[in-house]
Write a protein that holds these residues in place. Structure first.
Motif, short mmCIF file in Angstrom:
data_model
loop_
_atom_site.label_atom_id
_atom_site.label_comp_id
_atom_site.label_asym_id
_atom_site.label_seq_id
_atom_site.Cartn_x
_atom_site.Cartn_y
_atom_site.Cartn_z
N SER A 67 0.84 -1.20 0.00
CA SER A 67 0.00 0.00 0.00
C SER A 67 0.87 1.25 0.00
CB SER A 67 -0.91 0.01 1.23
OG SER A 67 -0.13 0.08 2.41
N GLY A 68 0.24 2.36 -0.27
CA GLY A 68 0.92 3.64 -0.13
C GLY A 68 1.70 4.10 -1.34
N GLY A 69 1.36 3.64 -2.54
CA GLY A 69 2.04 4.14 -3.72
C GLY A 69 2.00 3.13 -4.85
N THR A 70 2.89 3.32 -5.82
CA THR A 70 2.98 2.42 -6.96
C THR A 70 4.29 1.65 -6.87
OG1 THR A 70 1.72 3.95 -8.32
CG2 THR A 70 3.03 2.30 -9.48
N PHE A 71 4.18 0.32 -6.80
CA PHE A 71 5.35 -0.55 -6.68
C PHE A 71 5.62 -1.21 -8.02
CE2 PHE A 71 3.74 -0.18 -2.41
CZ PHE A 71 4.88 -0.16 -1.63
N ARG A 72 6.82 -1.01 -8.56
CA ARG A 72 7.22 -1.64 -9.81
C ARG A 72 8.04 -2.88 -9.49
NH1 ARG A 72 11.34 -1.94 -13.31
NH2 ARG A 72 12.74 -0.59 -12.15
N THR A 73 7.78 -3.97 -10.21
CA THR A 73 8.56 -5.19 -10.05
C THR A 73 9.14 -5.58 -11.40
OG1 THR A 73 6.62 -6.60 -10.39
CG2 THR A 73 7.18 -6.04 -8.11
N SER A 74 10.25 -6.30 -11.37
CA SER A 74 10.92 -6.72 -12.60
C SER A 74 11.06 -8.23 -12.69
CB SER A 74 12.30 -6.08 -12.69
OG SER A 74 13.12 -6.53 -11.62
N ASP A 75 10.55 -8.94 -11.70
CA ASP A 75 10.69 -10.40 -11.70
C ASP A 75 9.52 -10.99 -10.93
OD1 ASP A 75 11.80 -12.87 -12.23
OD2 ASP A 75 13.62 -12.55 -11.07
N LYS A 76 9.42 -12.31 -10.97
CA LYS A 76 8.35 -13.01 -10.26
C LYS A 76 8.56 -12.91 -8.76
CE LYS A 76 7.89 -16.46 -13.85
NZ LYS A 76 8.08 -17.88 -14.20
N LEU A 77 7.46 -12.91 -8.03
CA LEU A 77 7.49 -12.99 -6.57
C LEU A 77 7.10 -14.41 -6.19
CD1 LEU A 77 5.67 -9.64 -5.86
CD2 LEU A 77 8.11 -10.10 -5.56
N VAL A 78 7.77 -14.96 -5.19
CA VAL A 78 7.54 -16.35 -4.79
C VAL A 78 6.91 -16.37 -3.40
CG1 VAL A 78 8.61 -18.57 -4.31
CG2 VAL A 78 9.48 -17.14 -6.17
N ILE A 79 5.73 -16.93 -3.31
CA ILE A 79 5.06 -17.13 -2.03
C ILE A 79 5.08 -18.63 -1.77
CG2 ILE A 79 2.91 -16.92 -0.74
CD1 ILE A 79 2.26 -14.48 -2.51
N SER A 80 5.95 -19.06 -0.86
CA SER A 80 6.15 -20.49 -0.64
C SER A 80 5.54 -20.97 0.67
CB SER A 80 7.64 -20.81 -0.67
OG SER A 80 8.32 -20.08 0.33
N GLN A 81 4.80 -20.11 1.35
CA GLN A 81 4.22 -20.49 2.64
C GLN A 81 2.70 -20.46 2.54
OE1 GLN A 81 6.28 -17.20 4.34
NE2 GLN A 81 7.60 -18.54 5.55
N ASN A 82 2.07 -21.50 3.06
CA ASN A 82 0.61 -21.53 3.10
C ASN A 82 0.11 -20.58 4.18
OD1 ASN A 82 0.35 -23.50 1.11
ND2 ASN A 82 0.60 -25.15 2.58
N GLY A 83 -1.00 -19.92 3.89
CA GLY A 83 -1.63 -19.06 4.87
C GLY A 83 -1.20 -17.61 4.82
N LEU A 84 -0.27 -17.26 3.94
CA LEU A 84 0.19 -15.89 3.83
C LEU A 84 -0.93 -15.03 3.26
CD1 LEU A 84 3.58 -14.60 2.77
CD2 LEU A 84 1.59 -13.67 1.63
N LEU A 85 -1.20 -13.90 3.92
CA LEU A 85 -2.19 -12.96 3.46
C LEU A 85 -1.48 -11.77 2.84
CD1 LEU A 85 -5.11 -11.96 3.26
CD2 LEU A 85 -4.87 -11.05 5.58
N LEU A 86 -1.68 -11.58 1.55
CA LEU A 86 -1.09 -10.47 0.82
C LEU A 86 -2.21 -9.49 0.52
CD1 LEU A 86 1.45 -9.36 -0.65
CD2 LEU A 86 0.70 -10.63 -2.65
N LYS A 87 -2.09 -8.28 1.08
CA LYS A 87 -3.15 -7.29 0.94
C LYS A 87 -2.61 -6.07 0.20
CE LYS A 87 -5.89 -6.48 4.41
NZ LYS A 87 -6.38 -6.12 5.75
N GLY A 88 -3.49 -5.45 -0.55
CA GLY A 88 -3.15 -4.21 -1.22
C GLY A 88 -4.33 -3.27 -1.15
N ASP A 89 -4.08 -2.01 -1.47
CA ASP A 89 -5.20 -1.09 -1.53
C ASP A 89 -5.11 -0.32 -2.83
OD1 ASP A 89 -3.81 1.20 0.95
OD2 ASP A 89 -3.33 1.01 -1.15
N GLY A 90 -6.14 0.38 -3.16
CA GLY A 90 -6.19 1.10 -4.41
C GLY A 90 -6.97 0.32 -5.45
N GLU A 91 -6.85 0.75 -6.68
CA GLU A 91 -7.59 0.12 -7.77
C GLU A 91 -6.90 -1.11 -8.29
OE1 GLU A 91 -8.95 2.93 -10.68
OE2 GLU A 91 -8.92 4.48 -9.17
#
Length: 64
Positions: free
Chosen positions: A40-64
């Motif tokens: 949250s809180g702005g525009t995040f640019r990424t250049s590669d894949k993100l890896v979520i390897s844990q069960n139960g992780l909550l990834l939240k964002g806001d905005g459109e």
């Protein structure tokens, strides 16, 4: 519960220009059960894949 935010890690700058891949991945990697990863809180640019390897992780964002 702890909120993990990319801005809390090096190069976590939500300006739309900075590559935030490492900062977002660091927030994901620091996650512990019961925590949240909040993008949250702005525009995040990424250049590669993100890896979520844990069960139960909550990834939240806001905005459109």
């Amino acid at each position: 519960m702890v909120d993990r935010r990319p801005q809390d890690f090096p190069s976590g700058t939500p300006d739309g220009t900075t590559d935030n891949t490492a900062a977002i991945q660091a927030a994901i990697d620091a996650w512990q059960p019961g925590d949240q990863v909040i993008i949250s809180g702005g525009t995040f640019r990424t250049s590669d894949k993100l890896v979520i390897s844990q069960n139960g992780l909550l990834l939240k964002g806001d905005g459109e």
